[in-house]
Scaffold this motif. Structure first.
Motif, PDB file in Angstrom:
ATOM      1  N   HIS A   2      -4.012  23.279  21.498  1.00  0.00           N
ATOM      2  CA  HIS A   2      -4.480  22.134  20.744  1.00  0.00           C
ATOM      3  C   HIS A   2      -5.996  22.110  20.780  1.00  0.00           C
ATOM      4  O   HIS A   2      -6.598  22.498  21.747  1.00  0.00           O
ATOM      5  N   GLY A   3      -6.562  21.631  19.719  1.00  0.00           N
ATOM      6  CA  GLY A   3      -8.015  21.582  19.733  1.00  0.00           C
ATOM      7  C   GLY A   3      -8.473  20.822  18.529  1.00  0.00           C
ATOM      8  O   GLY A   3      -7.681  20.410  17.705  1.00  0.00           O
ATOM      9  N   GLY A   4      -9.752  20.668  18.417  1.00  0.00           N
ATOM     10  CA  GLY A   4     -10.308  20.053  17.227  1.00  0.00           C
ATOM     11  C   GLY A   4     -10.288  18.539  17.284  1.00  0.00           C
ATOM     12  O   GLY A   4     -11.281  17.923  17.568  1.00  0.00           O
ATOM     13  N   TYR A   5      -9.151  17.944  17.048  1.00  0.00           N
ATOM     14  CA  TYR A   5      -9.104  16.483  16.995  1.00  0.00           C
ATOM     15  C   TYR A   5      -7.677  16.030  17.226  1.00  0.00           C
ATOM     16  O   TYR A   5      -6.740  16.823  17.232  1.00  0.00           O
ATOM     17  N   ASP A   6      -7.530  14.731  17.400  1.00  0.00           N
ATOM     18  CA  ASP A   6      -6.212  14.165  17.653  1.00  0.00           C
ATOM     19  C   ASP A   6      -5.608  13.727  16.315  1.00  0.00           C
ATOM     20  O   ASP A   6      -6.114  12.807  15.673  1.00  0.00           O
ATOM     21  N   VAL A   7      -4.545  14.410  15.900  1.00  0.00           N
ATOM     22  CA  VAL A   7      -3.949  14.104  14.588  1.00  0.00           C
ATOM     23  C   VAL A   7      -3.509  12.657  14.460  1.00  0.00           C
ATOM     24  O   VAL A   7      -3.544  12.086  13.371  1.00  0.00           O
ATOM     25  N   SER A   8      -3.123  12.047  15.559  1.00  0.00           N
ATOM     26  CA  SER A   8      -2.630  10.674  15.479  1.00  0.00           C
ATOM     27  C   SER A   8      -3.766   9.688  15.198  1.00  0.00           C
ATOM     28  O   SER A   8      -3.538   8.541  14.846  1.00  0.00           O
ATOM     29  N   LYS A   9      -5.010  10.155  15.350  1.00  0.00           N
ATOM     30  CA  LYS A   9      -6.149   9.245  15.129  1.00  0.00           C
ATOM     31  C   LYS A   9      -6.809   9.442  13.764  1.00  0.00           C
ATOM     32  O   LYS A   9      -7.827   8.824  13.473  1.00  0.00           O
ATOM     33  N   SER A  37     -13.318  21.721  10.842  1.00  0.00           N
ATOM     34  CA  SER A  37     -13.208  23.023  10.188  1.00  0.00           C
ATOM     35  C   SER A  37     -11.734  23.347   9.964  1.00  0.00           C
ATOM     36  O   SER A  37     -10.856  22.762  10.615  1.00  0.00           O
ATOM     37  N   VAL A  38     -11.492  24.278   9.063  1.00  0.00           N
ATOM     38  CA  VAL A  38     -10.108  24.700   8.807  1.00  0.00           C
ATOM     39  C   VAL A  38      -9.471  25.184  10.118  1.00  0.00           C
ATOM     40  O   VAL A  38      -8.294  24.951  10.377  1.00  0.00           O
ATOM     41  N   LEU A  39     -10.288  25.800  10.952  1.00  0.00           N
ATOM     42  CA  LEU A  39      -9.774  26.264  12.246  1.00  0.00           C
ATOM     43  C   LEU A  39      -9.365  25.068  13.114  1.00  0.00           C
ATOM     44  O   LEU A  39      -8.282  25.069  13.715  1.00  0.00           O
ATOM     45  N   ASP A  40     -10.212  24.037  13.166  1.00  0.00           N
ATOM     46  CA  ASP A  40      -9.866  22.822  13.924  1.00  0.00           C
ATOM     47  C   ASP A  40      -8.567  22.221  13.396  1.00  0.00           C
ATOM     48  O   ASP A  40      -7.705  21.796  14.159  1.00  0.00           O
ATOM     49  N   VAL A  41      -8.479  22.167  12.071  1.00  0.00           N
ATOM     50  CA  VAL A  41      -7.320  21.538  11.439  1.00  0.00           C
ATOM     51  C   VAL A  41      -6.049  22.316  11.800  1.00  0.00           C
ATOM     52  O   VAL A  41      -5.022  21.732  12.146  1.00  0.00           O
ATOM     53  N   ALA A  42      -6.146  23.637  11.745  1.00  0.00           N
ATOM     54  CA  ALA A  42      -4.989  24.468  12.082  1.00  0.00           C
ATOM     55  C   ALA A  42      -4.573  24.223  13.532  1.00  0.00           C
ATOM     56  O   ALA A  42      -3.399  23.977  13.818  1.00  0.00           O
ATOM     57  N   HIS A  43      -5.544  24.236  14.429  1.00  0.00           N
ATOM     58  CA  HIS A  43      -5.217  24.056  15.844  1.00  0.00           C
ATOM     59  C   HIS A  43      -4.636  22.682  16.126  1.00  0.00           C
ATOM     60  O   HIS A  43      -3.673  22.547  16.866  1.00  0.00           O
ATOM     61  N   ALA A  44      -5.203  21.663  15.503  1.00  0.00           N
ATOM     62  CA  ALA A  44      -4.725  20.309  15.745  1.00  0.00           C
ATOM     63  C   ALA A  44      -3.285  20.129  15.259  1.00  0.00           C
ATOM     64  O   ALA A  44      -2.555  19.281  15.747  1.00  0.00           O
ATOM     65  N   ASN A  45      -2.895  20.964  14.294  1.00  0.00           N
ATOM     66  CA  ASN A  45      -1.561  20.820  13.698  1.00  0.00           C
ATOM     67  C   ASN A  45      -0.600  21.941  14.084  1.00  0.00           C
ATOM     68  O   ASN A  45       0.418  22.140  13.433  1.00  0.00           O
ATOM     69  N   ASP A  46      -0.965  22.673  15.122  1.00  0.00           N
ATOM     70  CA  ASP A  46      -0.121  23.770  15.605  1.00  0.00           C
ATOM     71  C   ASP A  46       0.168  24.820  14.541  1.00  0.00           C
ATOM     72  O   ASP A  46       1.282  25.332  14.449  1.00  0.00           O
ATOM     73  N   ILE A  47      -0.826  25.091  13.721  1.00  0.00           N
ATOM     74  CA  ILE A  47      -0.673  26.152  12.731  1.00  0.00           C
ATOM     75  C   ILE A  47      -1.316  27.395  13.342  1.00  0.00           C
ATOM     76  O   ILE A  47      -2.403  27.322  13.919  1.00  0.00           O
ATOM     77  N   GLU A  48      -0.617  28.494  13.227  1.00  0.00           N
ATOM     78  CA  GLU A  48      -1.061  29.693  13.923  1.00  0.00           C
ATOM     79  C   GLU A  48      -2.252  30.381  13.277  1.00  0.00           C
ATOM     80  O   GLU A  48      -2.100  31.218  12.395  1.00  0.00           O
TER      81      GLU A  48
END
Ligand code: FES
Length: 132
Positions: A2-9, A37-48
């Motif tokens: 997980h990284g980037g940001y908290d999706v629930s927020k 960043s797209v990378l942050d978004v992917a990580h925050a959403n468990d996208i590989e």
């Protein structure tokens, strides 16, 4: 990871909608806060999406394809990004490094991000080079 940001927020009122197309063709729409960043978004959403150097332009494992429309609206890649992109596996006209593309309501709203079939690091496993 997980990284980037908290999706629930993420506040849907100000968030940017992005669609990820996975390696198997499945699509997922996610909301990203502006500035992620797209990378942050992917990580925050468990996208590989790997992102081995965590956005410091020292790898090409965050390589993605951006839909043509959005590609044209984004700032041109920097020389450093282009140098890394040259090392990316299966480079295309619309290739970008995910850590360099940032969510912005004016440019990336409804952008479609397609994950490449393989990144160079992942391709190492089971890859047998043909003799020349
Ligand atoms: Fe290494 Fe993007 S994460 S260049």
């Amino acid at each position: 990871m997980h990284g980037g940001y908290d999706v629930s927020k993420v506040d849907p009122a100000t968030a940017v909608e992005m669609e990820f197309v996975d390696r198997d063709g499945s699509k997922r729409t996610v909301l990203a806060p502006e500035g992620a960043s797209v990378l942050d978004v992917a990580h925050a959403n468990d996208i590989e999406l790997e992102g081995a150097c965590e956005g410091s332009l020292a790898c090409s494992t965050c390589h993605v394809y951006v839909d043509e429309d959005t590609y044209g609206k984004l700032d041109e890649p920097t020389d450093d990004e282009n140098d890394m992109l040259d090392l990316a596996f299966a480079l295309k006209e619309n290739s970008r490094l995910g850590c360099q593309v940032v969510a912005d309501r004016k440019t990336t709203e409804k952008m479609e991000i397609t994950l490449p079939q393989a990144t160079r690091n992942m391709a190492v496993d089971g890859y047998v080079a043909k003799p020349h």
